[in-house]
Scaffold this motif. Structure first.
Motif, PDB file in Angstrom:
ATOM      1  N   LEU A  31      60.308  49.611  12.807  1.00 36.12           N
ATOM      2  CA  LEU A  31      60.779  48.370  12.195  1.00 36.12           C
ATOM      3  C   LEU A  31      59.816  47.841  11.141  1.00 36.12           C
ATOM      4  O   LEU A  31      58.601  47.901  11.309  1.00 36.12           O
ATOM      5  N   SER A  32      60.405  47.280  10.114  1.00 35.11           N
ATOM      6  CA  SER A  32      59.675  46.490   9.128  1.00 35.11           C
ATOM      7  C   SER A  32      60.407  45.148   9.078  1.00 35.11           C
ATOM      8  O   SER A  32      61.587  45.106   8.723  1.00 35.11           O
ATOM      9  N   VAL A  33      59.721  44.082   9.472  1.00 33.49           N
ATOM     10  CA  VAL A  33      60.359  42.771   9.552  1.00 33.49           C
ATOM     11  C   VAL A  33      59.765  41.839   8.502  1.00 33.49           C
ATOM     12  O   VAL A  33      58.562  41.617   8.474  1.00 33.49           O
ATOM     13  N   ASP A  34      60.635  41.316   7.650  1.00 26.77           N
ATOM     14  CA  ASP A  34      60.243  40.354   6.624  1.00 26.77           C
ATOM     15  C   ASP A  34      60.726  38.986   7.094  1.00 26.77           C
ATOM     16  O   ASP A  34      61.928  38.765   7.229  1.00 26.77           O
ATOM     17  N   GLU A  35      59.797  38.089   7.371  1.00 25.47           N
ATOM     18  CA  GLU A  35      60.164  36.742   7.836  1.00 25.47           C
ATOM     19  C   GLU A  35      60.342  35.815   6.632  1.00 25.47           C
ATOM     20  O   GLU A  35      59.498  35.769   5.741  1.00 25.47           O
ATOM     21  N   VAL A  36      61.459  35.097   6.608  1.00 29.39           N
ATOM     22  CA  VAL A  36      61.770  34.180   5.515  1.00 29.39           C
ATOM     23  C   VAL A  36      62.093  32.807   6.113  1.00 29.39           C
ATOM     24  O   VAL A  36      62.939  32.690   7.002  1.00 29.39           O
ATOM     25  N   ASP A  37      61.426  31.793   5.616  1.00 29.02           N
ATOM     26  CA  ASP A  37      61.666  30.422   6.067  1.00 29.02           C
ATOM     27  C   ASP A  37      63.010  29.939   5.520  1.00 29.02           C
ATOM     28  O   ASP A  37      63.282  30.057   4.323  1.00 29.02           O
ATOM     29  N   LEU A  38      63.844  29.409   6.396  1.00 32.23           N
ATOM     30  CA  LEU A  38      65.155  28.902   5.977  1.00 32.23           C
ATOM     31  C   LEU A  38      65.062  27.765   4.964  1.00 32.23           C
ATOM     32  O   LEU A  38      66.008  27.520   4.228  1.00 32.23           O
ATOM     33  N   HIS A  39      63.925  27.092   4.919  1.00 32.68           N
ATOM     34  CA  HIS A  39      63.768  25.967   3.996  1.00 32.68           C
ATOM     35  C   HIS A  39      63.307  26.417   2.607  1.00 32.68           C
ATOM     36  O   HIS A  39      63.270  25.599   1.690  1.00 32.68           O
ATOM     37  N   SER A  40      62.968  27.693   2.467  1.00 31.05           N
ATOM     38  CA  SER A  40      62.568  28.212   1.155  1.00 31.05           C
ATOM     39  C   SER A  40      63.820  28.478   0.322  1.00 31.05           C
ATOM     40  O   SER A  40      64.934  28.542   0.849  1.00 31.05           O
ATOM     41  N   GLU A  41      63.627  28.656  -0.975  1.00 28.30           N
ATOM     42  CA  GLU A  41      64.772  28.942  -1.848  1.00 28.30           C
ATOM     43  C   GLU A  41      65.464  30.230  -1.412  1.00 28.30           C
ATOM     44  O   GLU A  41      66.692  30.287  -1.287  1.00 28.30           O
ATOM     45  N   GLN A  42      64.679  31.273  -1.142  1.00 31.48           N
ATOM     46  CA  GLN A  42      65.252  32.551  -0.698  1.00 31.48           C
ATOM     47  C   GLN A  42      65.983  32.379   0.637  1.00 31.48           C
ATOM     48  O   GLN A  42      67.069  32.922   0.832  1.00 31.48           O
ATOM     49  N   GLY A  43      65.397  31.607   1.539  1.00 28.85           N
ATOM     50  CA  GLY A  43      66.018  31.367   2.834  1.00 28.85           C
ATOM     51  C   GLY A  43      67.353  30.654   2.720  1.00 28.85           C
ATOM     52  O   GLY A  43      68.329  31.011   3.392  1.00 28.85           O
ATOM     53  N   ARG A  44      67.421  29.643   1.854  1.00 29.77           N
ATOM     54  CA  ARG A  44      68.680  28.910   1.653  1.00 29.77           C
ATOM     55  C   ARG A  44      69.753  29.819   1.057  1.00 29.77           C
ATOM     56  O   ARG A  44      70.922  29.762   1.450  1.00 29.77           O
ATOM     57  N   ILE A  45      69.356  30.676   0.125  1.00 33.18           N
ATOM     58  CA  ILE A  45      70.308  31.601  -0.495  1.00 33.18           C
ATOM     59  C   ILE A  45      70.843  32.584   0.535  1.00 33.18           C
ATOM     60  O   ILE A  45      72.058  32.813   0.633  1.00 33.18           O
ATOM     61  N   LEU A  46      69.940  33.175   1.324  1.00 29.56           N
ATOM     62  CA  LEU A  46      70.370  34.134   2.343  1.00 29.56           C
ATOM     63  C   LEU A  46      71.243  33.477   3.404  1.00 29.56           C
ATOM     64  O   LEU A  46      72.248  34.052   3.844  1.00 29.56           O
ATOM     65  N   ALA A  47      70.883  32.273   3.836  1.00 31.07           N
ATOM     66  CA  ALA A  47      71.670  31.561   4.850  1.00 31.07           C
ATOM     67  C   ALA A  47      73.080  31.276   4.333  1.00 31.07           C
ATOM     68  O   ALA A  47      74.065  31.450   5.054  1.00 31.07           O
ATOM     69  N   ALA A  48      73.182  30.865   3.077  1.00 29.61           N
ATOM     70  CA  ALA A  48      74.502  30.583   2.499  1.00 29.61           C
ATOM     71  C   ALA A  48      75.312  31.872   2.358  1.00 29.61           C
ATOM     72  O   ALA A  48      76.502  31.905   2.699  1.00 29.61           O
ATOM     73  N   ARG A  49      74.674  32.913   1.879  1.00 27.67           N
ATOM     74  CA  ARG A  49      75.363  34.195   1.669  1.00 27.67           C
ATOM     75  C   ARG A  49      75.924  34.750   2.986  1.00 27.67           C
ATOM     76  O   ARG A  49      77.012  35.309   3.023  1.00 27.67           O
ATOM     77  N   HIS A  50      75.167  34.574   4.071  1.00 26.85           N
ATOM     78  CA  HIS A  50      75.567  35.141   5.361  1.00 26.85           C
ATOM     79  C   HIS A  50      76.197  34.105   6.305  1.00 26.85           C
ATOM     80  O   HIS A  50      76.460  34.407   7.466  1.00 26.85           O
TER      81      HIS A  50
END
Length: 88
Positions: A31-50
């Motif tokens: 495994l390679s796990v990339d942790e992304v904070d939901l409050h970051s710009e990337q996190g908000r984009i990923l949360a909306a997309r999924h």
């Protein structure tokens, strides 16, 4: 190698539990796990997309495979399907 994105937020018990679960599963799977904070710009984009409603969210191969309290059994099953080699 299985690349995962773990969407987390601060002070989230399920997020902490999910990180520990993935650390344990990394002894069984490559495994390679990339942790992304939901409050970051990337996190908000990923949360909306999924369409992630609550943390944590786990993304593999461009799709949300788990969210909320992560299940070891369900993740083991999903990771076995995602694993590039039959014997991990």
């Amino acid at each position: 190698m299985i690349t995962l994105t773990l969407l987390t937020q601060p002070d989230c018990t399920w997020c902490s539990d999910g990180k520990q679960l993935l650390a344990g599963l990394s002894r069984e799977f490559p495994l390679s796990v990339d942790e992304v904070d939901l409050h970051s710009e990337q996190g908000r984009i990923l949360a909306a997309r999924h369409r992630l409603l609550f943390a944590p969210g786990l993304i593999a191969d461009g799709r949300l495979i788990a969210h909320g309290r992560l299940s070891a059994r369900a993740l083991r099953r999903d990771l076995t399907l995602l694993c590039p080699t039959p014997d991990h």
